[in-house]
Design an enzyme around this catalytic site. Structure first.
Site: not given
Lengths: 288, 288
Positions: B173, B241
């Site tokens: 990811k 993030k």
């Protein structure tokens, strides 16, 4: 009254120019050629092209002149040193070098003052596209000049787009290179990161190519990066030239392209430490 | 002997989690929910989910626990503060937060020591994908645990890929996010440069989408950038993030992702000067 284009002068018969000029020969145009290194025009001359020892003599013999040379200084020297003064009024000048939009604007203004048309018409598609006559051609200049040059351009490319007045062909091409600069870094950083994290090649290519991160360059360069295959393709040296022109143009627009600036610094480091004669995917070397 | 999964504990019923949990309810699983803000679980509870006042009580009631929360510190607190101690042996723990690969490895090791399976299974596809149950799910962990969790995951997503042992789902990811970081800058710089050079919108989108510079993000964000439409989409805060986790992970691999580092600095500046609650295409504001 514009006379029909019969004789085409072609300057720059290198990897790209030679096959392009060949298509014009095939189409029955009278072809006049000049190149810095004469031997690279030999094949065209055997097929019927007329060699000229200097650009001025070529210009005098031509209804249209096409140039595809190295960089803006070469373009400037050719146009202001020979072509603009020697082509007869009514002629059309087509620069297919990837070059400076502002230089294209200056050439077009000087051409108009002499009764000549001028187009900037850089290409995309590489040597393969030049050989197959499938190049994309991005054209800036007057619509009438575009229409007049179109039969010539259609012998060389597909996807021929009039992008606006003088300089817009160059600007459009540079926009493409601005995107390629960050896209190739995306491919190399994403794949290097995945590889170093232990993801196997099949899995990463499957997931990435189906994800929002997919790009045309991932398809072109993903496997090459994984295989350490740095053969060109698109030369680092040429890419650095294009990025430099784009940054200069952005600067003149008061635009700071920070990702492009970062990419250019990295490619210059790559050339310094390794070579400029590999393909742009060799930027992966900086992550080794 | 693994018992069948009947009761699923779901922690994090936000924009993503709520529709995901809803699909499990629809499939007939017993659903136990906990969320920091209780009201965001109300709709699920009306549909039959059981509310728990704390993660520990939820964990005790569940054969499988799914978490999709904000960031690695939240994940760490939940797993080491409650879940790992309270789920009965034989249970499966599935963290779908985009989080740290090394944390996923630690969780899996701790889980194995207690007779639990653990998977890292971050998703891609946004709120739309969560609602339509079409999320891409990248999974790290033991194959047996993956097989056991698959019926659950198939209620939530399509394109469910086992990427390797613990941490590899997260790593895969993050690879995607590394590529997105440079791809969105490519789109914004290319389009801004073309626009400022006077290329009209139709011409630039046509030429770029047919060129080597094409990317999925050009299709998603090109028109939005031109229109100054900065609505999320994918929030800047979340992207910062993810990039931060990726840089930290790259660091642990001795890998300097220079384009990513540059992108993160730019997005942090964007948040400082404007907001973190717009879509990532708002990076165009830095070029205004």
């Amino acid at each position: 009254m514009m006379k029909a284009i019969r004789n085409v002068g072609f300057i720059g018969t290198g990897n790209m120019g030679a096959p392009m000029a060949g298509h014009l020969l095939d189409a029955g145009y009278g072809l006049h050629v000049y190149n810095r290194t004469r031997t690279r025009a030999d094949e065209l001359c055997r097929r019927g092209a007329v060699w000229h020892d200097d650009p001025a003599s070529l210009a005098e013999a031509s209804d249209a002149v096409i140039t595809i040379v190295d960089a803006p200084p070469d373009v400037e020297r050719l146009y202001f040193g020979a072509i603009l003064d020697r082509v007869k009024p009514g002629g059309v000048l087509i620069d297919m070098t990837t070059s400076s939009p502002r230089l294209a604007v200056r050439i077009q203004a000087a051409a108009a003052a002499k009764g000549l048309g001028a187009l900037d018409a850089p290409v995309s598609g590489g040597q393969g596209g030049a050989q197959a006559a499938t190049l994309a051609i991005m054209v800036g200049g007057e619509r009438a000049d575009f229409d007049r040059a179109l039969p010539l351009l259609e012998r060389i490319g597909r996807n021929i787009v009039h992008c606006g007045p003088a300089g817009r062909g160059q600007h459009m091409k540079l926009s493409n290179q601005v995107m390629v600069a960050s896209n190739i870094l995306a491919v190399v950083e994403g794949i290097t990161f995945a590889f170093r994290g232990g993801i196997d090649a099949g899995t990463m290519m499957k997931v990435l190519s189906e994800s929002t991160a997919n790009s045309r360059l991932l398809g072109v360069y993903g496997q090459k990066v994984l295989a350490g295959d740095y053969a060109p393709g698109f030369f680092i040296d040429h890419f650095i030239k294009d990025m430099t022109i784009a940054l200069d143009e952005a600067d003149s627009l008061g635009l700071d392209l920070r990702a492009l600036r970062n990419a250019l610094a990295m490619f210059e480091e790559l050339r310094r430490r390794f070579s400029g004669e590999e393909g742009i995917q060799a930027i992966a070397r900086l992550y080794a």
